[in-house]
Every structure is written in structure tokens, then in C-alpha cells.
Scaffold this motif. Structure first.
Motif, short mmCIF file in Angstrom:
data_model
loop_
_atom_site.label_atom_id
_atom_site.label_comp_id
_atom_site.label_asym_id
_atom_site.label_seq_id
_atom_site.Cartn_x
_atom_site.Cartn_y
_atom_site.Cartn_z
N GLU A 152 4.48 4.00 10.04
CA GLU A 152 5.17 3.17 10.95
C GLU A 152 4.12 2.17 11.62
OE1 GLU A 152 7.65 3.57 15.36
OE2 GLU A 152 7.12 5.59 14.12
N GLU A 153 2.89 2.42 11.84
CA GLU A 153 1.97 1.59 12.43
C GLU A 153 1.71 0.37 11.45
OE1 GLU A 153 -2.88 1.28 13.20
OE2 GLU A 153 -1.73 3.50 12.96
N THR A 154 1.69 0.62 9.96
CA THR A 154 0.97 -0.17 9.17
C THR A 154 2.16 -0.65 8.25
OG1 THR A 154 0.71 1.47 7.43
CG2 THR A 154 -1.23 0.94 9.12
N GLY A 155 3.44 -0.28 8.05
CA GLY A 155 4.28 -0.68 6.95
C GLY A 155 3.98 -0.12 5.40
N ALA A 156 2.62 0.68 5.43
CA ALA A 156 2.51 1.12 4.10
C ALA A 156 3.62 2.32 3.74
CB ALA A 156 1.20 2.04 4.14
N THR A 157 3.73 2.64 2.53
CA THR A 157 4.71 3.91 2.09
C THR A 157 3.88 5.07 1.78
OG1 THR A 157 5.86 1.97 0.82
CG2 THR A 157 6.30 4.12 0.08
N PRO A 158 4.40 5.95 2.57
CA PRO A 158 4.02 7.55 2.52
C PRO A 158 4.48 8.19 1.10
CG PRO A 158 5.44 7.58 4.17
CD PRO A 158 5.27 6.08 3.82
N VAL A 159 3.64 8.67 0.38
CA VAL A 159 3.89 9.33 -1.04
C VAL A 159 3.25 10.57 -1.25
CG1 VAL A 159 4.54 6.92 -1.92
CG2 VAL A 159 2.19 7.74 -2.35
N ALA A 160 3.61 11.09 -2.05
CA ALA A 160 2.82 12.43 -2.61
C ALA A 160 1.63 11.90 -3.43
CB ALA A 160 3.92 13.18 -3.56
N ALA A 161 0.63 12.85 -3.54
CA ALA A 161 -0.56 12.22 -4.19
C ALA A 161 -0.37 11.78 -5.55
CB ALA A 161 -1.47 13.30 -4.19
N ALA A 162 0.41 12.54 -6.24
CA ALA A 162 0.93 12.42 -7.54
C ALA A 162 1.63 10.94 -7.68
CB ALA A 162 1.79 13.44 -8.20
N VAL A 221 0.85 -1.29 -0.08
CA VAL A 221 -0.02 -0.09 -0.11
C VAL A 221 0.88 1.39 -0.06
CG1 VAL A 221 -1.94 1.30 1.20
CG2 VAL A 221 -1.70 -1.17 1.21
N SER A 222 0.63 2.17 -0.73
CA SER A 222 1.09 3.45 -0.88
C SER A 222 -0.13 4.54 -0.56
CB SER A 222 1.59 3.97 -2.24
OG SER A 222 2.69 3.03 -2.58
N VAL A 223 0.32 5.36 0.36
CA VAL A 223 -0.78 6.35 0.92
C VAL A 223 -0.53 7.79 0.72
CG1 VAL A 223 -0.15 5.75 3.54
CG2 VAL A 223 -2.34 6.62 2.82
N ALA A 224 -1.46 8.63 0.50
CA ALA A 224 -0.99 10.03 0.40
C ALA A 224 -2.18 10.88 0.88
CB ALA A 224 -0.95 10.16 -0.95
N ASN A 225 -1.78 11.84 1.17
CA ASN A 225 -2.86 13.03 1.65
C ASN A 225 -2.65 14.38 1.09
OD1 ASN A 225 -0.74 13.96 3.12
ND2 ASN A 225 -1.66 13.44 5.41
#
Length: 237
Positions: free
Chosen positions: A60-70, A44-48
Motif C-alpha cells: 500500500e505504501e509503495t505500489g509494489a506487488t506482494p507475491v509468493a517467493a516462487a 517491483v514484485s516483493v516476497a518474504n
């Protein structure tokens, strides 16, 4: 009520397998989908709207990758757009360009004109909310999760065949994309009901009997059939 034949419950249990999933919006729905989908082994990649540096705790909680919305949709088989409706036109141009060729885009959005979004003329004139979103982003969408309580995503999933297993309505025009979304929802622990094409998705908008309904497939079929296309005063600008 006409067109009840659209509504087909589905309850088979199918392991989807690990996929790349992009989530744009890290509020209650987006955050809890991130939690569940990473727990199921998806990438999962997640953006806001505030930038990936603000998502470090969720990552940190989930292991998802934070990314820019683009970047959220890059390589993704499924993309979840879960932002306020008024923010949809502000999504980065071409944000789906790097997605998988057969990407399924889930729209979880709702039109709250008095409470949040202001007046959107096309919706006031009768366009369904998800059809409007589809036009804004230039890609077909599947409407799902819009009437689901965020906490239910964490707490109410159950194995296939469980008595009273909660069911979610799913609307959209692309059969393959709709099936991909229904399979994913099944993996999350919920039955689904085919709510018809996107022009029928008014049946699951705010103020309808299915909105917030935690019933099983039979209850969801009934609620969809009982919906009226006329918006009540609370849900008009």
C-alpha cells in the motif's frame, strides 16, 4: 596490495528506464529497496518467507506487488535476494525459471555464524559468502548492498557528480550483469566501485574495511585494497 587494478570507480549518471524487479526478502534492505525502486518508476514484485498477505502495508505504501517467493522473479530483469544466509537453501526450487533470460541476481547477504546463521562449513573453509549463495541457487550472483546501511538507501542518494557521493562496492563474474547492477545503483544515487570477481568478494564481507563504509569512490577503492582474507574471531563460527 595486489590486484588493486580491479577497483575502478564509476560515476556517470544513467537513467535505467522502467524494469521489472523482483525482491525476495522484505527486511530492512529489501523494504527500503522496494521503497526507492518503486519511487523511481520500476515495477517491483516483493516476497518474504511469511507470504504475500503479510506485505499489504508495504504494498500500500509503495505500489509494489506482494507475491509468493516462487513468483517474485517472474519476468524480472533484476532479482534481489536479501534473506538471511541460513535461509538461502530454503528458497523455492526453480524460483528464477521465469525470470528474464538476461536476469541479473543481486546477493545482499552476509554470513553471521555466531549472531544468526550457525556454522556453514564451506564458508568456514574459505569459500566466499556469495559464491556459496550462487551454488545454493544455481545461478550467478552479483554481490552488492551487503555492507550498506539500510537507511542510507533512503537518505544518502545524491546526483552524479555530487561531492562526496557515497560509493558501493560491486563484485561478480558476469560483466553484463554487473553493469546492469551498477547502472541501477547509479540511478539510486550512489557511485559504484568494481570490486572484482566473486572470488574477490571477501574484500567486502563483514569485518573488512569497506563493510559499513559510507565513503566516496576513492575511499572505497582504498578500503577494498586494505582488506585481509583472514576472518577475525567475531566472524567465524
Amino acid at each position: 596490495m595486489k590486484r588493486q587494478n580491479h577497483f575502478f570507480p564509476r560515476g556517470r549518471n544513467r537513467k535505467v528506464g522502467s524494469m521489472k524487479i523482483g525482491i525476495i526478502g522484505a527486511g530492512n534492505i529489501g523494504g527500503n529497496l522496494t521503497r526507492r525502486l518503486t519511487a523511481l518508476g520500476h515495477e517491483v514484485s516483493v516476497a518474504n518467507s511469511r507470504g504475500p498477505e503479510t506485505l499489504s502495508a508495504l504494498a500500500e505504501e509503495t505500489g509494489a506487488t506482494p507475491v509468493a517467493a516462487a513468483e517474485a522473479a517472474r519476468g524480472a530483469r533484476i532479482v534481489v535476494v536479501t534473506v538471511p544466509l541460513k535461509a538461502v537453501p530454503d528458497l523455492p526450487a526453480g524460483f528464477l525459471d521465469g525470470a528474464a533470460e538476461d536476469v541479473a541476481v543481486i546477493d545482499t547477504g552476509n554470513y553471521y555464524p555466531q549472531q544468526r546463521d550457525g556454522r556453514i562449513a564451506a564458508i568456514e573453509d574459505g569459500l566466499t559468502e556469495s559464491r556459496w549463495t550462487e551454488q545454493q541457487i544455481g545461478h550467478p550472483v552479483i554481490k552488492a548492498f551487503n555492507g550498506t546501511y539500510a537507511q542510507d538507501i533512503l537518505d544518502r542518494g545524491a546526483p552524479q557528480g555530487s561531492p562526496g557521493r557515497q560509493a558501493l562496492p560491486v563484485a561478480g563474474d558476469d560483466p553484463a550483469a554487473k553493469q546492469a547492477v551498477r547502472d541501477l545503483i547509479d540511478e539510486l544515487g550512489f557511485d559504484t566501485v568494481d570490486a572484482g570477481g566473486l572470488d574477490e568478494s571477501w574484500r567486502q564481507q563483514p569485518g573488512t574495511p569497506v563493510y559499513g563504509n559510507q565513503g566516496d569512490a576513492g575511499a572505497i577503492v582504498k578500503a577494498l585494497a586494505e582488506a585481509s582474507p583472514e576472518r577475525t574471531a567475531e566472524w567465524r563460527a
